[in-house]
Design a protein around this motif. Structure first.
Motif, PDB file in Angstrom:
ATOM      1  N   VAL A 199       0.829  -1.212   0.000  1.00 22.72           N
ATOM      2  CA  VAL A 199       0.000   0.000   0.000  1.00 22.72           C
ATOM      3  C   VAL A 199       0.862   1.259   0.000  1.00 22.72           C
ATOM      4  CG1 VAL A 199      -0.376   0.319   2.510  1.00 22.72           C
ATOM      5  CG2 VAL A 199      -2.177   0.883   0.893  1.00 22.72           C
ATOM      6  N   ASP A 200       2.038   1.198   0.620  1.00 22.10           N
ATOM      7  CA  ASP A 200       2.800   2.452   0.667  1.00 22.10           C
ATOM      8  C   ASP A 200       3.597   2.694  -0.615  1.00 22.10           C
ATOM      9  OD1 ASP A 200       5.027   0.843   1.324  1.00 22.10           O
ATOM     10  OD2 ASP A 200       5.040   1.414   3.427  1.00 22.10           O
ATOM     11  N   ASN A 201       3.727   1.685  -1.452  1.00 18.69           N
ATOM     12  CA  ASN A 201       4.413   1.896  -2.739  1.00 18.69           C
ATOM     13  C   ASN A 201       3.520   1.624  -3.943  1.00 18.69           C
ATOM     14  OD1 ASN A 201       7.167   2.494  -1.770  1.00 18.69           O
ATOM     15  ND2 ASN A 201       6.852   0.517  -0.764  1.00 18.69           N
ATOM     16  N   GLN A 202       2.302   1.163  -3.686  1.00 15.06           N
ATOM     17  CA  GLN A 202       1.322   0.878  -4.749  1.00 15.06           C
ATOM     18  C   GLN A 202       1.916  -0.073  -5.791  1.00 15.06           C
ATOM     19  OE1 GLN A 202       0.291   5.033  -5.543  1.00 15.06           O
ATOM     20  NE2 GLN A 202      -1.490   4.779  -4.214  1.00 15.06           N
ATOM     21  N   VAL A 203       2.394  -1.185  -5.263  1.00 15.44           N
ATOM     22  CA  VAL A 203       3.007  -2.237  -6.090  1.00 15.44           C
ATOM     23  C   VAL A 203       2.375  -3.581  -5.734  1.00 15.44           C
ATOM     24  CG1 VAL A 203       5.270  -1.105  -6.307  1.00 15.44           C
ATOM     25  CG2 VAL A 203       4.829  -2.623  -4.352  1.00 15.44           C
ATOM     26  N   TYR A 204       2.595  -4.565  -6.589  1.00 14.56           N
ATOM     27  CA  TYR A 204       2.290  -5.953  -6.225  1.00 14.56           C
ATOM     28  C   TYR A 204       3.435  -6.479  -5.350  1.00 14.56           C
ATOM     29  CZ  TYR A 204      -1.696  -6.405  -9.324  1.00 14.56           C
ATOM     30  OH  TYR A 204      -2.931  -6.267  -9.898  1.00 14.56           O
ATOM     31  N   ILE A 205       3.066  -7.246  -4.338  1.00  9.10           N
ATOM     32  CA  ILE A 205       4.070  -7.891  -3.474  1.00  9.10           C
ATOM     33  C   ILE A 205       3.906  -9.401  -3.611  1.00  9.10           C
ATOM     34  CG2 ILE A 205       4.771  -8.345  -1.075  1.00  9.10           C
ATOM     35  CD1 ILE A 205       5.516  -5.518  -1.854  1.00  9.10           C
ATOM     36  N   ILE A 206       5.020 -10.054  -3.894  1.00  4.92           N
ATOM     37  CA  ILE A 206       5.037 -11.518  -3.982  1.00  4.92           C
ATOM     38  C   ILE A 206       5.966 -12.000  -2.858  1.00  4.92           C
ATOM     39  CG2 ILE A 206       5.432 -13.505  -5.497  1.00  4.92           C
ATOM     40  CD1 ILE A 206       3.530 -11.300  -6.699  1.00  4.92           C
ATOM     41  N   ALA A 207       5.397 -12.642  -1.857  1.00  2.65           N
ATOM     42  CA  ALA A 207       6.165 -13.063  -0.681  1.00  2.65           C
ATOM     43  C   ALA A 207       6.189 -14.588  -0.636  1.00  2.65           C
ATOM     44  CB  ALA A 207       5.524 -12.500   0.583  1.00  2.65           C
ATOM     45  N   ALA A 208       7.358 -15.161  -0.844  1.00  5.71           N
ATOM     46  CA  ALA A 208       7.482 -16.628  -0.973  1.00  5.71           C
ATOM     47  C   ALA A 208       8.195 -17.202   0.242  1.00  5.71           C
ATOM     48  CB  ALA A 208       8.268 -16.963  -2.240  1.00  5.71           C
ATOM     49  N   ALA A 209       7.503 -18.088   0.948  1.00  4.97           N
ATOM     50  CA  ALA A 209       8.045 -18.669   2.184  1.00  4.97           C
ATOM     51  C   ALA A 209       8.234 -20.171   2.026  1.00  4.97           C
ATOM     52  CB  ALA A 209       7.066 -18.416   3.326  1.00  4.97           C
ATOM     53  N   PRO A 210       9.120 -20.771   2.823  1.00  2.00           N
ATOM     54  CA  PRO A 210       9.174 -22.241   2.859  1.00  2.00           C
ATOM     55  C   PRO A 210       7.959 -22.782   3.602  1.00  2.00           C
ATOM     56  CG  PRO A 210      11.093 -21.252   3.976  1.00  2.00           C
ATOM     57  CD  PRO A 210      10.094 -20.159   3.732  1.00  2.00           C
ATOM     58  N   ALA A 211       7.618 -24.039   3.318  1.00  2.00           N
ATOM     59  CA  ALA A 211       6.588 -24.720   4.110  1.00  2.00           C
ATOM     60  C   ALA A 211       7.162 -25.042   5.484  1.00  2.00           C
ATOM     61  CB  ALA A 211       6.169 -26.006   3.403  1.00  2.00           C
ATOM     62  N   LEU A 212       6.271 -25.228   6.440  1.00  2.00           N
ATOM     63  CA  LEU A 212       6.713 -25.651   7.775  1.00  2.00           C
ATOM     64  C   LEU A 212       7.272 -27.066   7.700  1.00  2.00           C
ATOM     65  CD1 LEU A 212       6.776 -25.433  10.912  1.00  2.00           C
ATOM     66  CD2 LEU A 212       4.438 -26.311  10.900  1.00  2.00           C
ATOM     67  N   ASN A 213       8.459 -27.258   8.219  1.00  2.00           N
ATOM     68  CA  ASN A 213       9.011 -28.600   8.406  1.00  2.00           C
ATOM     69  C   ASN A 213       9.114 -28.796   9.919  1.00  2.00           C
ATOM     70  OD1 ASN A 213      10.609 -30.802   8.838  1.00  2.00           O
ATOM     71  ND2 ASN A 213      12.282 -30.179   7.478  1.00  2.00           N
ATOM     72  N   ALA A 214       8.236 -29.623  10.466  1.00  2.00           N
ATOM     73  CA  ALA A 214       8.146 -29.757  11.927  1.00  2.00           C
ATOM     74  C   ALA A 214       9.450 -30.273  12.534  1.00  2.00           C
ATOM     75  CB  ALA A 214       6.986 -30.677  12.292  1.00  2.00           C
ATOM     76  N   ALA A 215      10.278 -30.934  11.702  1.00  2.00           N
ATOM     77  CA  ALA A 215      11.531 -31.493  12.224  1.00  2.00           C
ATOM     78  C   ALA A 215      12.682 -30.480  12.174  1.00  2.00           C
ATOM     79  CB  ALA A 215      11.902 -32.740  11.413  1.00  2.00           C
ATOM     80  N   ALA A 216      12.448 -29.350  11.549  1.00  2.00           N
ATOM     81  CA  ALA A 216      13.552 -28.393  11.365  1.00  2.00           C
ATOM     82  C   ALA A 216      13.824 -27.610  12.643  1.00  2.00           C
ATOM     83  CB  ALA A 216      13.203 -27.423  10.237  1.00  2.00           C
ATOM     84  N   GLU A 217      15.077 -27.155  12.797  1.00  2.00           N
ATOM     85  CA  GLU A 217      15.421 -26.340  13.965  1.00  2.00           C
ATOM     86  C   GLU A 217      14.695 -24.983  13.883  1.00  2.00           C
ATOM     87  OE1 GLU A 217      19.653 -26.357  15.202  1.00  2.00           O
ATOM     88  OE2 GLU A 217      19.405 -24.164  15.257  1.00  2.00           O
ATOM     89  N   TYR A 218      14.712 -24.372  12.687  1.00  2.00           N
ATOM     90  CA  TYR A 218      13.999 -23.095  12.468  1.00  2.00           C
ATOM     91  C   TYR A 218      12.648 -23.428  11.842  1.00  2.00           C
ATOM     92  CZ  TYR A 218      13.173 -18.295  10.793  1.00  2.00           C
ATOM     93  OH  TYR A 218      12.654 -17.041  10.538  1.00  2.00           O
ATOM     94  N   LYS A 219      11.585 -23.109  12.526  1.00  2.00           N
ATOM     95  CA  LYS A 219      10.238 -23.494  12.056  1.00  2.00           C
ATOM     96  C   LYS A 219       9.657 -22.366  11.187  1.00  2.00           C
ATOM     97  CE  LYS A 219       9.736 -27.133  15.020  1.00  2.00           C
ATOM     98  NZ  LYS A 219      11.174 -27.408  15.172  1.00  2.00           N
ATOM     99  N   ALA A 220       9.624 -22.612   9.878  1.00  2.00           N
ATOM    100  CA  ALA A 220       9.130 -21.587   8.965  1.00  2.00           C
ATOM    101  C   ALA A 220       7.634 -21.358   9.184  1.00  2.00           C
ATOM    102  CB  ALA A 220       9.395 -22.004   7.531  1.00  2.00           C
ATOM    103  N   TYR A 221       7.235 -20.112   9.037  1.00  2.00           N
ATOM    104  CA  TYR A 221       5.831 -19.721   9.231  1.00  2.00           C
ATOM    105  C   TYR A 221       4.970 -20.038   8.016  1.00  2.00           C
ATOM    106  CZ  TYR A 221       1.867 -16.493   9.945  1.00  2.00           C
ATOM    107  OH  TYR A 221       0.621 -15.934  10.076  1.00  2.00           O
ATOM    108  N   GLY A 222       5.589 -20.170   6.847  1.00  2.00           N
ATOM    109  CA  GLY A 222       4.793 -20.394   5.631  1.00  2.00           C
ATOM    110  C   GLY A 222       4.016 -19.140   5.263  1.00  2.00           C
ATOM    111  N   HIS A 223       2.735 -19.336   4.852  1.00  2.00           N
ATOM    112  CA  HIS A 223       1.846 -18.210   4.527  1.00  2.00           C
ATOM    113  C   HIS A 223       2.335 -17.357   3.364  1.00  2.00           C
ATOM    114  CE1 HIS A 223       0.276 -19.396   8.447  1.00  2.00           C
ATOM    115  NE2 HIS A 223      -0.848 -18.827   8.094  1.00  2.00           N
ATOM    116  N   SER A 224       2.922 -18.018   2.353  1.00  2.00           N
ATOM    117  CA  SER A 224       3.274 -17.298   1.123  1.00  2.00           C
ATOM    118  C   SER A 224       2.057 -16.498   0.675  1.00  2.00           C
ATOM    119  CB  SER A 224       3.665 -18.298   0.034  1.00  2.00           C
ATOM    120  OG  SER A 224       4.844 -18.952   0.409  1.00  2.00           O
ATOM    121  N   MET A 225       2.327 -15.355   0.062  1.00  2.00           N
ATOM    122  CA  MET A 225       1.223 -14.405  -0.146  1.00  2.00           C
ATOM    123  C   MET A 225       1.442 -13.560  -1.390  1.00  2.00           C
ATOM    124  SD  MET A 225       0.182 -11.765   2.870  1.00  2.00           S
ATOM    125  CE  MET A 225      -0.588 -13.027   3.858  1.00  2.00           C
TER     126      MET A 225
END
Ligand SMILES: NC(=O)CC(=O)C(=O)O
Length: 273
Positions: A199-225
Protein backbone atom coordinates in the motif's frame (compact mmCIF):
# COMPACT_ATOMS: atom_id res chain seq x y z
CA UNK A 1 2.54 -7.69 -20.49
CA UNK A 2 -0.16 -6.13 -18.36
CA UNK A 3 -1.83 -9.29 -17.00
CA UNK A 4 -0.05 -12.49 -16.04
CA UNK A 5 -0.14 -15.29 -13.48
CA UNK A 6 2.50 -15.57 -10.80
CA UNK A 7 3.16 -18.81 -8.95
CA UNK A 8 4.83 -19.25 -5.57
CA UNK A 9 6.40 -22.59 -4.70
CA UNK A 10 6.02 -22.92 -0.94
CA UNK A 11 8.34 -25.90 -0.61
CA UNK A 12 9.46 -27.83 2.41
CA UNK A 13 13.22 -27.67 2.87
CA UNK A 14 15.14 -30.63 4.26
CA UNK A 15 18.83 -31.23 5.10
CA UNK A 16 19.56 -32.72 1.66
CA UNK A 17 20.65 -30.21 -0.96
CA UNK A 18 20.10 -32.42 -4.01
CA UNK A 19 16.63 -33.42 -2.84
CA UNK A 20 15.77 -29.74 -2.34
CA UNK A 21 16.99 -28.94 -5.85
CA UNK A 22 14.85 -31.70 -7.35
CA UNK A 23 11.81 -30.63 -5.29
CA UNK A 24 12.22 -27.08 -6.58
CA UNK A 25 12.47 -28.39 -10.16
CA UNK A 26 9.20 -30.30 -9.77
CA UNK A 27 7.38 -27.40 -8.13
CA UNK A 28 8.51 -24.89 -10.77
CA UNK A 29 7.07 -27.28 -13.38
CA UNK A 30 3.81 -27.49 -11.38
CA UNK A 31 3.59 -23.69 -11.23
CA UNK A 32 4.14 -23.49 -15.00
CA UNK A 33 1.39 -26.08 -15.60
CA UNK A 34 -0.92 -23.84 -13.54
CA UNK A 35 -0.23 -21.05 -16.05
CA UNK A 36 2.41 -19.08 -14.15
CA UNK A 37 4.67 -16.85 -16.24
CA UNK A 38 6.65 -15.78 -13.17
CA UNK A 39 7.64 -18.42 -10.59
CA UNK A 40 9.10 -17.58 -7.19
CA UNK A 41 10.84 -19.83 -4.65
CA UNK A 42 11.46 -19.15 -0.93
CA UNK A 43 14.51 -17.92 0.97
CA UNK A 44 17.25 -20.55 1.40
CA UNK A 45 15.27 -23.17 -0.52
CA UNK A 46 18.21 -25.52 -0.96
CA UNK A 47 19.45 -25.36 2.63
CA UNK A 48 17.90 -25.52 6.10
CA UNK A 49 17.69 -21.98 7.51
CA UNK A 50 20.56 -22.35 10.00
CA UNK A 51 23.58 -20.05 9.96
CA UNK A 52 26.16 -22.77 10.59
CA UNK A 53 24.95 -24.73 7.53
CA UNK A 54 25.14 -21.89 4.99
CA UNK A 55 28.88 -22.31 4.14
CA UNK A 56 28.48 -26.09 3.56
CA UNK A 57 25.55 -25.62 1.19
CA UNK A 58 27.06 -22.60 -0.58
CA UNK A 59 27.84 -22.66 -4.27
CA UNK A 60 29.35 -20.30 -6.80
CA UNK A 61 27.54 -18.78 -9.73
CA UNK A 62 30.04 -20.39 -12.12
CA UNK A 63 29.30 -24.03 -11.39
CA UNK A 64 26.54 -24.40 -8.83
CA UNK A 65 24.01 -27.22 -9.26
CA UNK A 66 21.16 -25.10 -7.86
CA UNK A 67 21.87 -22.24 -10.23
CA UNK A 68 22.09 -24.68 -13.16
CA UNK A 69 18.69 -26.14 -12.22
CA UNK A 70 17.11 -22.67 -12.04
CA UNK A 71 18.40 -21.75 -15.52
CA UNK A 72 17.20 -25.08 -16.96
CA UNK A 73 13.74 -24.77 -15.40
CA UNK A 74 13.30 -21.21 -16.65
CA UNK A 75 14.19 -22.20 -20.22
CA UNK A 76 12.30 -25.52 -20.26
CA UNK A 77 9.09 -24.04 -18.85
CA UNK A 78 9.48 -20.66 -20.61
CA UNK A 79 8.95 -18.79 -17.34
CA UNK A 80 10.79 -16.12 -15.40
CA UNK A 81 12.22 -17.73 -12.28
CA UNK A 82 13.09 -15.78 -9.15
CA UNK A 83 15.16 -18.44 -7.49
CA UNK A 84 14.25 -17.69 -3.88
CA UNK A 85 17.64 -17.48 -2.30
CA UNK A 86 20.59 -19.76 -1.69
CA UNK A 87 23.94 -19.45 0.03
CA UNK A 88 26.24 -18.06 -2.69
CA UNK A 89 30.04 -18.18 -2.41
CA UNK A 90 32.19 -15.54 -4.14
CA UNK A 91 35.81 -15.92 -5.30
CA UNK A 92 37.08 -14.51 -1.99
CA UNK A 93 35.16 -17.12 0.00
CA UNK A 94 32.45 -14.76 1.29
CA UNK A 95 29.00 -16.32 1.54
CA UNK A 96 25.92 -14.25 0.71
CA UNK A 97 22.18 -14.91 0.95
CA UNK A 98 21.47 -14.46 -2.76
CA UNK A 99 18.51 -14.50 -5.10
CA UNK A 100 19.14 -15.23 -8.78
CA UNK A 101 16.67 -14.22 -11.48
CA UNK A 102 16.44 -16.00 -14.84
CA UNK A 103 14.43 -15.02 -17.90
CA UNK A 104 12.41 -17.36 -20.15
CA UNK A 105 15.53 -18.28 -22.11
CA UNK A 106 17.40 -19.31 -18.99
CA UNK A 107 19.63 -16.22 -19.01
CA UNK A 108 20.67 -14.77 -15.67
CA UNK A 109 19.13 -11.28 -15.61
CA UNK A 110 19.40 -10.31 -11.96
CA UNK A 111 21.02 -11.08 -8.63
CA UNK A 112 20.14 -9.73 -5.20
CA UNK A 113 22.36 -10.27 -2.18
CA UNK A 114 20.39 -9.78 1.07
CA UNK A 115 21.32 -6.33 2.29
CA UNK A 116 20.01 -6.41 5.87
CA UNK A 117 21.20 -9.49 7.74
CA UNK A 118 18.81 -11.10 10.22
CA UNK A 119 20.68 -10.60 13.50
CA UNK A 120 18.05 -10.61 16.22
CA UNK A 121 17.58 -11.81 19.79
CA UNK A 122 13.90 -11.76 20.69
CA UNK A 123 13.53 -12.70 24.35
CA UNK A 124 11.61 -15.98 24.63
CA UNK A 125 11.50 -16.14 20.85
CA UNK A 126 13.77 -16.21 17.85
CA UNK A 127 17.52 -15.81 18.22
CA UNK A 128 19.34 -15.74 14.89
CA UNK A 129 22.62 -14.35 13.65
CA UNK A 130 23.06 -14.48 9.91
CA UNK A 131 26.23 -12.40 10.17
CA UNK A 132 27.95 -15.36 11.90
CA UNK A 133 28.47 -16.89 8.46
CA UNK A 134 27.07 -14.46 5.89
CA UNK A 135 28.30 -11.23 4.34
CA UNK A 136 25.78 -8.50 3.49
CA UNK A 137 24.94 -7.30 0.01
CA UNK A 138 25.36 -3.62 -0.75
CA UNK A 139 23.03 -2.81 -3.59
CA UNK A 140 19.42 -2.59 -4.57
CA UNK A 141 18.02 -4.90 -7.25
CA UNK A 142 15.49 -3.81 -9.84
CA UNK A 143 15.23 -5.98 -12.94
CA UNK A 144 13.57 -5.22 -16.28
CA UNK A 145 11.80 -8.32 -17.56
CA UNK A 146 9.41 -9.17 -20.39
CA UNK A 147 6.57 -9.01 -17.81
CA UNK A 148 7.48 -5.68 -16.24
CA UNK A 149 9.91 -4.12 -13.80
CA UNK A 150 10.56 -6.14 -10.69
CA UNK A 151 12.33 -5.34 -7.45
CA UNK A 152 13.87 -8.21 -5.52
CA UNK A 153 14.79 -8.15 -1.83
CA UNK A 154 15.07 -10.89 0.77
CA UNK A 155 13.07 -11.42 3.96
CA UNK A 156 14.46 -9.07 6.66
CA UNK A 157 14.96 -6.49 3.87
CA UNK A 158 11.15 -6.07 3.98
CA UNK A 159 11.45 -4.34 7.36
CA UNK A 160 13.29 -1.43 5.74
CA UNK A 161 10.62 0.62 3.95
CA UNK A 162 13.32 2.85 2.46
CA UNK A 163 14.49 -0.03 0.26
CA UNK A 164 11.00 -0.79 -1.07
CA UNK A 165 10.35 2.90 -1.71
CA UNK A 166 13.66 3.25 -3.55
CA UNK A 167 12.77 0.25 -5.74
CA UNK A 168 9.34 1.72 -6.50
CA UNK A 169 10.91 5.05 -7.41
CA UNK A 170 13.25 3.14 -9.75
CA UNK A 171 10.20 1.76 -11.53
CA UNK A 172 9.41 -1.50 -9.74
CA UNK A 173 5.81 -2.56 -10.36
CA UNK A 174 6.23 -5.83 -8.50
CA UNK A 175 8.41 -6.38 -5.44
CA UNK A 176 9.40 -9.96 -4.74
CA UNK A 177 10.45 -11.09 -1.27
CA UNK A 178 11.75 -14.65 -0.94
CA UNK A 179 11.52 -14.97 2.83
CA UNK A 180 11.45 -17.28 5.84
CA UNK A 181 9.70 -15.72 8.81
CA UNK A 182 9.50 -17.86 11.93
CA UNK A 183 6.85 -18.76 14.53
CA UNK A 184 7.31 -15.52 16.48
CA UNK A 185 7.71 -12.83 13.81
CA UNK A 186 5.41 -14.59 11.35
CA UNK A 187 2.07 -14.26 13.18
CA UNK A 188 3.04 -10.81 14.46
CA UNK A 189 4.35 -9.11 11.35
CA UNK A 190 4.30 -11.14 8.11
CA UNK A 191 0.97 -10.04 6.61
CA UNK A 192 1.25 -6.56 8.11
CA UNK A 193 4.63 -5.91 6.49
CA UNK A 194 3.71 -7.36 3.09
CA UNK A 195 0.47 -5.39 2.88
CA UNK A 196 2.20 -2.26 4.17
CA UNK A 197 4.90 -2.42 1.49
CA UNK A 198 2.15 -2.93 -1.11
CA UNK A 199 0.00 0.00 0.00
CA UNK A 200 2.80 2.45 0.67
CA UNK A 201 4.41 1.90 -2.74
CA UNK A 202 1.32 0.88 -4.75
CA UNK A 203 3.01 -2.24 -6.09
CA UNK A 204 2.29 -5.95 -6.23
CA UNK A 205 4.07 -7.89 -3.47
CA UNK A 206 5.04 -11.52 -3.98
CA UNK A 207 6.17 -13.06 -0.68
CA UNK A 208 7.48 -16.63 -0.97
CA UNK A 209 8.04 -18.67 2.18
CA UNK A 210 9.17 -22.24 2.86
CA UNK A 211 6.59 -24.72 4.11
CA UNK A 212 6.71 -25.65 7.78
CA UNK A 213 9.01 -28.60 8.41
CA UNK A 214 8.15 -29.76 11.93
CA UNK A 215 11.53 -31.49 12.22
CA UNK A 216 13.55 -28.39 11.36
CA UNK A 217 15.42 -26.34 13.97
CA UNK A 218 14.00 -23.10 12.47
CA UNK A 219 10.24 -23.49 12.06
CA UNK A 220 9.13 -21.59 8.96
CA UNK A 221 5.83 -19.72 9.23
CA UNK A 222 4.79 -20.39 5.63
CA UNK A 223 1.85 -18.21 4.53
CA UNK A 224 3.27 -17.30 1.12
CA UNK A 225 1.22 -14.40 -0.15
CA UNK A 226 0.36 -12.33 -3.20
CA UNK A 227 -0.83 -8.79 -2.47
CA UNK A 228 -2.12 -6.20 -4.91
CA UNK A 229 -1.37 -2.44 -4.91
CA UNK A 230 -4.55 -1.76 -2.88
CA UNK A 231 -3.18 -4.15 -0.22
CA UNK A 232 -5.75 -6.85 -1.04
CA UNK A 233 -4.45 -10.37 -0.38
CA UNK A 234 -5.05 -12.18 -3.68
CA UNK A 235 -3.71 -15.56 -2.57
CA UNK A 236 -2.30 -16.97 0.63
CA UNK A 237 -1.01 -20.39 1.66
CA UNK A 238 -1.19 -22.04 5.07
CA UNK A 239 1.93 -23.78 6.41
CA UNK A 240 1.88 -26.79 4.08
CA UNK A 241 3.86 -27.45 0.93
CA UNK A 242 1.88 -26.08 -2.01
CA UNK A 243 1.97 -23.96 -5.14
CA UNK A 244 -0.24 -20.89 -4.97
CA UNK A 245 -1.01 -18.62 -7.91
CA UNK A 246 -2.50 -15.19 -8.41
CA UNK A 247 -3.01 -12.66 -11.19
CA UNK A 248 -0.89 -9.56 -11.56
CA UNK A 249 -2.80 -6.92 -13.51
CA UNK A 250 -0.98 -3.65 -14.13
CA UNK A 251 -4.30 -1.94 -14.93
CA UNK A 252 -5.05 -2.27 -11.20
CA UNK A 253 -1.69 -0.72 -10.38
CA UNK A 254 -2.33 2.20 -12.75
CA UNK A 255 -5.87 2.71 -11.38
CA UNK A 256 -4.64 2.84 -7.78
CA UNK A 257 -1.82 5.23 -8.68
CA UNK A 258 -4.16 7.49 -10.69
CA UNK A 259 -6.87 7.64 -8.04
CA UNK A 260 -4.58 8.00 -5.02
CA UNK A 261 -1.38 9.53 -6.41
CA UNK A 262 0.84 9.29 -3.32
CA UNK A 263 4.02 8.73 -5.29
CA UNK A 264 3.39 12.06 -7.05
CA UNK A 265 2.51 13.81 -3.76
CA UNK A 266 5.82 13.04 -2.07
CA UNK A 267 7.75 16.01 -0.71
CA UNK A 268 11.31 14.70 -0.51
CA UNK A 269 12.62 18.19 0.23
CA UNK A 270 10.87 17.94 3.62
CA UNK A 271 12.18 14.55 4.72
CA UNK A 272 15.37 13.80 2.81
CA UNK A 273 18.81 15.15 3.79
N1 LIG B 1 14.71 -14.80 7.51
C1 LIG B 1 14.53 -13.59 8.00
O1 LIG B 1 15.20 -12.65 7.60
C2 LIG B 1 13.44 -13.49 9.04
C3 LIG B 1 12.86 -12.14 9.26
O2 LIG B 1 13.18 -11.19 8.60
C4 LIG B 1 11.89 -11.92 10.32
O3 LIG B 1 11.64 -10.76 10.62
O4 LIG B 1 11.35 -12.89 10.88
Amino acid sequence: MSVFTVGICQMGVIPDKLANIEKARTMIGDAAIKGSRLVVLPEMFNCPYQSELFPDYAESVADGPTITMLAECAAQNKVIVVGGSIPEKDEAGNVFNTSFVFNENGDLIGRHRKVHLFDVAIKGGTVFQESKTLAAGSSMTVVNTSLGTMGVAICYDVRFPELARAMALKGAQVIIYPAAFGPVTGPAHWELLMRARAVDNQVYIIAAAPALNAAAEYKAYGHSMIVDPWARVLAVASEEETVITGKVDFRTLEKVRDELPILKHRKPEVYED
